[in-house]
Design a protein around this motif. Sequence first.
Motif, PDB file in Angstrom:
ATOM      1  N   GLY A 122       0.812  -1.206   0.000  1.00 15.89           N
ATOM      2  CA  GLY A 122       0.000   0.000   0.000  1.00 15.89           C
ATOM      3  C   GLY A 122       0.846   1.257   0.000  1.00 15.89           C
ATOM      4  O   GLY A 122       0.358   2.337  -0.341  1.00 15.89           O
ATOM      5  N   SER A 123       2.122   1.129   0.368  1.00 20.65           N
ATOM      6  CA  SER A 123       3.000   2.302   0.464  1.00 20.65           C
ATOM      7  C   SER A 123       3.893   2.480  -0.757  1.00 20.65           C
ATOM      8  O   SER A 123       4.802   3.321  -0.736  1.00 20.65           O
ATOM      9  CB  SER A 123       3.875   2.200   1.718  1.00 20.65           C
ATOM     10  OG  SER A 123       4.797   1.122   1.608  1.00 20.65           O
ATOM     11  N   GLU A 124       3.652   1.713  -1.817  1.00 21.13           N
ATOM     12  CA  GLU A 124       4.463   1.843  -3.024  1.00 21.13           C
ATOM     13  C   GLU A 124       4.532   3.311  -3.468  1.00 21.13           C
ATOM     14  O   GLU A 124       3.573   4.049  -3.351  1.00 21.13           O
ATOM     15  CB  GLU A 124       3.886   0.981  -4.148  1.00 21.13           C
ATOM     16  CG  GLU A 124       3.987  -0.517  -3.914  1.00 21.13           C
ATOM     17  CD  GLU A 124       2.864  -1.109  -3.080  1.00 21.13           C
ATOM     18  OE1 GLU A 124       2.068  -0.321  -2.497  1.00 21.13           O
ATOM     19  OE2 GLU A 124       2.764  -2.354  -3.010  1.00 21.13           O
ATOM     20  N   TYR A 125       5.678   3.712  -3.969  1.00 26.34           N
ATOM     21  CA  TYR A 125       5.960   5.071  -4.451  1.00 26.34           C
ATOM     22  C   TYR A 125       6.067   6.101  -3.316  1.00 26.34           C
ATOM     23  O   TYR A 125       6.039   7.305  -3.564  1.00 26.34           O
ATOM     24  CB  TYR A 125       4.920   5.531  -5.481  1.00 26.34           C
ATOM     25  CG  TYR A 125       4.918   4.695  -6.735  1.00 26.34           C
ATOM     26  CD1 TYR A 125       5.836   4.923  -7.751  1.00 26.34           C
ATOM     27  CD2 TYR A 125       4.001   3.651  -6.887  1.00 26.34           C
ATOM     28  CE1 TYR A 125       5.855   4.133  -8.893  1.00 26.34           C
ATOM     29  CE2 TYR A 125       4.015   2.860  -8.025  1.00 26.34           C
ATOM     30  CZ  TYR A 125       4.938   3.102  -9.027  1.00 26.34           C
ATOM     31  OH  TYR A 125       4.947   2.310 -10.145  1.00 26.34           O
ATOM     32  N   SER A 126       6.222   5.646  -2.086  1.00 28.29           N
ATOM     33  CA  SER A 126       6.436   6.568  -0.972  1.00 28.29           C
ATOM     34  C   SER A 126       7.861   7.091  -0.966  1.00 28.29           C
ATOM     35  O   SER A 126       8.768   6.485  -1.550  1.00 28.29           O
ATOM     36  CB  SER A 126       6.142   5.873   0.359  1.00 28.29           C
ATOM     37  OG  SER A 126       4.763   5.627   0.527  1.00 28.29           O
ATOM     38  N   GLN A 127       8.043   8.220  -0.262  1.00 29.95           N
ATOM     39  CA  GLN A 127       9.368   8.804  -0.097  1.00 29.95           C
ATOM     40  C   GLN A 127       9.606   9.113   1.377  1.00 29.95           C
ATOM     41  O   GLN A 127       8.700   9.587   2.072  1.00 29.95           O
ATOM     42  CB  GLN A 127       9.501  10.098  -0.892  1.00 29.95           C
ATOM     43  CG  GLN A 127       9.346   9.941  -2.390  1.00 29.95           C
ATOM     44  CD  GLN A 127       9.565  11.248  -3.115  1.00 29.95           C
ATOM     45  OE1 GLN A 127      10.582  11.935  -2.925  1.00 29.95           O
ATOM     46  NE2 GLN A 127       8.622  11.627  -3.958  1.00 29.95           N
ATOM     47  N   LEU A 128      10.826   8.853   1.830  1.00 28.71           N
ATOM     48  CA  LEU A 128      11.240   9.188   3.189  1.00 28.71           C
ATOM     49  C   LEU A 128      12.412  10.148   3.081  1.00 28.71           C
ATOM     50  O   LEU A 128      13.443   9.816   2.485  1.00 28.71           O
ATOM     51  CB  LEU A 128      11.651   7.926   3.950  1.00 28.71           C
ATOM     52  CG  LEU A 128      12.098   8.125   5.394  1.00 28.71           C
ATOM     53  CD1 LEU A 128      10.923   8.556   6.268  1.00 28.71           C
ATOM     54  CD2 LEU A 128      12.734   6.853   5.946  1.00 28.71           C
ATOM     55  N   ILE A 129      12.277  11.333   3.672  1.00 29.68           N
ATOM     56  CA  ILE A 129      13.259  12.399   3.494  1.00 29.68           C
ATOM     57  C   ILE A 129      13.544  13.068   4.839  1.00 29.68           C
ATOM     58  O   ILE A 129      12.625  13.371   5.611  1.00 29.68           O
ATOM     59  CB  ILE A 129      12.738  13.460   2.497  1.00 29.68           C
ATOM     60  CG1 ILE A 129      12.330  12.821   1.167  1.00 29.68           C
ATOM     61  CG2 ILE A 129      13.772  14.556   2.266  1.00 29.68           C
ATOM     62  CD1 ILE A 129      11.567  13.758   0.243  1.00 29.68           C
ATOM     63  N   GLY A 130      14.810  13.311   5.117  1.00 21.14           N
ATOM     64  CA  GLY A 130      15.177  14.190   6.228  1.00 21.14           C
ATOM     65  C   GLY A 130      14.961  13.634   7.622  1.00 21.14           C
ATOM     66  O   GLY A 130      14.896  14.410   8.587  1.00 21.14           O
ATOM     67  N   MET A 131      14.917  12.309   7.771  1.00 20.13           N
ATOM     68  CA  MET A 131      14.731  11.707   9.089  1.00 20.13           C
ATOM     69  C   MET A 131      16.070  11.211   9.647  1.00 20.13           C
ATOM     70  O   MET A 131      17.003  10.923   8.899  1.00 20.13           O
ATOM     71  CB  MET A 131      13.747  10.556   9.009  1.00 20.13           C
ATOM     72  CG  MET A 131      12.324  10.971   8.641  1.00 20.13           C
ATOM     73  SD  MET A 131      11.499  11.922   9.934  1.00 20.13           S
ATOM     74  CE  MET A 131      11.276  10.672  11.200  1.00 20.13           C
ATOM     75  N   ASN A 132      16.129  11.071  10.970  1.00 18.71           N
ATOM     76  CA  ASN A 132      17.307  10.552  11.659  1.00 18.71           C
ATOM     77  C   ASN A 132      16.949   9.171  12.215  1.00 18.71           C
ATOM     78  O   ASN A 132      16.224   9.073  13.213  1.00 18.71           O
ATOM     79  CB  ASN A 132      17.736  11.498  12.779  1.00 18.71           C
ATOM     80  CG  ASN A 132      19.088  11.134  13.369  1.00 18.71           C
ATOM     81  OD1 ASN A 132      19.707  10.148  12.977  1.00 18.71           O
ATOM     82  ND2 ASN A 132      19.548  11.927  14.325  1.00 18.71           N
ATOM     83  N   ILE A 133      17.423   8.117  11.546  1.00 24.99           N
ATOM     84  CA  ILE A 133      17.080   6.739  11.911  1.00 24.99           C
ATOM     85  C   ILE A 133      18.163   6.239  12.866  1.00 24.99           C
ATOM     86  O   ILE A 133      19.294   5.964  12.448  1.00 24.99           O
ATOM     87  CB  ILE A 133      16.996   5.832  10.668  1.00 24.99           C
ATOM     88  CG1 ILE A 133      16.236   6.536   9.529  1.00 24.99           C
ATOM     89  CG2 ILE A 133      16.350   4.505  11.031  1.00 24.99           C
ATOM     90  CD1 ILE A 133      14.813   6.883   9.829  1.00 24.99           C
ATOM     91  N   ILE A 134      17.817   6.106  14.148  1.00 23.69           N
ATOM     92  CA  ILE A 134      18.826   5.870  15.169  1.00 23.69           C
ATOM     93  C   ILE A 134      18.729   4.468  15.763  1.00 23.69           C
ATOM     94  O   ILE A 134      17.705   3.787  15.643  1.00 23.69           O
ATOM     95  CB  ILE A 134      18.720   6.907  16.304  1.00 23.69           C
ATOM     96  CG1 ILE A 134      17.394   6.732  17.067  1.00 23.69           C
ATOM     97  CG2 ILE A 134      18.866   8.313  15.763  1.00 23.69           C
ATOM     98  CD1 ILE A 134      17.327   7.547  18.341  1.00 23.69           C
ATOM     99  N   ASN A 135      19.801   4.049  16.376  1.00 21.54           N
ATOM    100  CA  ASN A 135      19.807   2.815  17.166  1.00 21.54           C
ATOM    101  C   ASN A 135      19.386   3.191  18.581  1.00 21.54           C
ATOM    102  O   ASN A 135      20.163   3.752  19.348  1.00 21.54           O
ATOM    103  CB  ASN A 135      21.201   2.191  17.163  1.00 21.54           C
ATOM    104  CG  ASN A 135      21.253   0.885  17.946  1.00 21.54           C
ATOM    105  OD1 ASN A 135      20.277   0.486  18.581  1.00 21.54           O
ATOM    106  ND2 ASN A 135      22.395   0.222  17.917  1.00 21.54           N
ATOM    107  N   ASP A 136      18.139   2.870  18.914  1.00 24.44           N
ATOM    108  CA  ASP A 136      17.567   3.274  20.192  1.00 24.44           C
ATOM    109  C   ASP A 136      17.585   2.135  21.213  1.00 24.44           C
ATOM    110  O   ASP A 136      16.800   2.131  22.156  1.00 24.44           O
ATOM    111  CB  ASP A 136      16.136   3.781  19.982  1.00 24.44           C
ATOM    112  CG  ASP A 136      15.689   4.726  21.087  1.00 24.44           C
ATOM    113  OD1 ASP A 136      16.553   5.381  21.692  1.00 24.44           O
ATOM    114  OD2 ASP A 136      14.476   4.810  21.342  1.00 24.44           O
TER     115      ASP A 136
END
Length: 366
Positions: A122-136
């Motif tokens: 359902g999320s095809e063609y989505s974009q993820l921009i400018g996030m900080n993906i951290i090891n929490d």
Amino acid sequence: MKPTLFYFSTALTILFLVSNNAYAKIWRVNSQSNFNNTSNWGENYGGTPSYPVFKQINEAVASASVVAGDTLHIEGSVITYNDAIITKRLVIIGPGYFLTENTNVSNTTYDAKIGWIQFNPGSEYSQLIGMNIINDGNTADGKVYVTVNDITVKRCRMERGVQFGTLLTDVYILQNYFAAGTNTIYTNGNTAFVSPSNIYFNNNICLTTLLWANKNILECNNNVFAGPANVLNLDFNTGSFKNNILKSAGITANINGGANNNVQYNTVSNSGVFVGTTGNVWEPNMTALFVTNSTSDGNYKLQAAATNNVAGSDGAERGAFGGASVIKRYTLSGLAAIPVAYDVTTNGVSQPGTGLLVSVKARTIN
């Protein structure tokens, strides 16, 4: 005045996005919102029942008001966001990272941190921009999980990397900052795993390895590889490996089984790498090539006058900040291609007949 100034800069972003897409809506998400979907709608951050400020990304995804094609503006916060599963086609935009280091990137110092995000059917063609993906603190943290086709991960900071589902196509990994970790891309661990048919890996800064042995990456251009020294950092097959810089001392690579097919116009720290390939440049002193005393990502810019700062295959600079197309280059702090209000000030005194005077400094990001 801080909250008011923050809302003002957010409003500038929203107005710009609305003007460029009259049909899609932009929704705010702030982890300090009081949103509960029954009686509170994020009023503490300017939300209303018809236009709430969601507290978590999953709340926005679950809302019937948020539809395919909409944008989620994830606001910077001192509170780490809950992990998220995306099931709609969305553009998810965070405020970037290294906001305390680079200048003119934000009028706050808060980024949008999250442990992991997963893109499901359902999320095809989505974009993820400018996030900080951290090891929490969780073994699943630090990754973006892609289980569907046509996903773009762009201008994010990642402490681990991107993990793929099987039999995918068209995954774009562009202009990201990969912090030191174990690798940049991963399989799902299934013995029946089949790698994506088209992975585009361009204009990234990698402080880790890109080991994808016997698997394909369609394009791998204009990256800076600064992973562990004196070991194999790169191992994959590709149709295009050009304009990259292998920065770490003694770095080695195994491209297309060591045949070095489709390898050209790269700059390397190790004289034994890519010998005989078109445009290959050996730079034994990388400190002479890169700027120094800059920021975490600014240190990967090249010195304009450096002897071995020579043009790549397209006549433009090599490395993450290079390439003929400006909008495809790495952007400091991972800022999205929208206007940024980096300084908003007021004396707090309302003038009769004119209201509150506000001074705004802003610039447009490519």
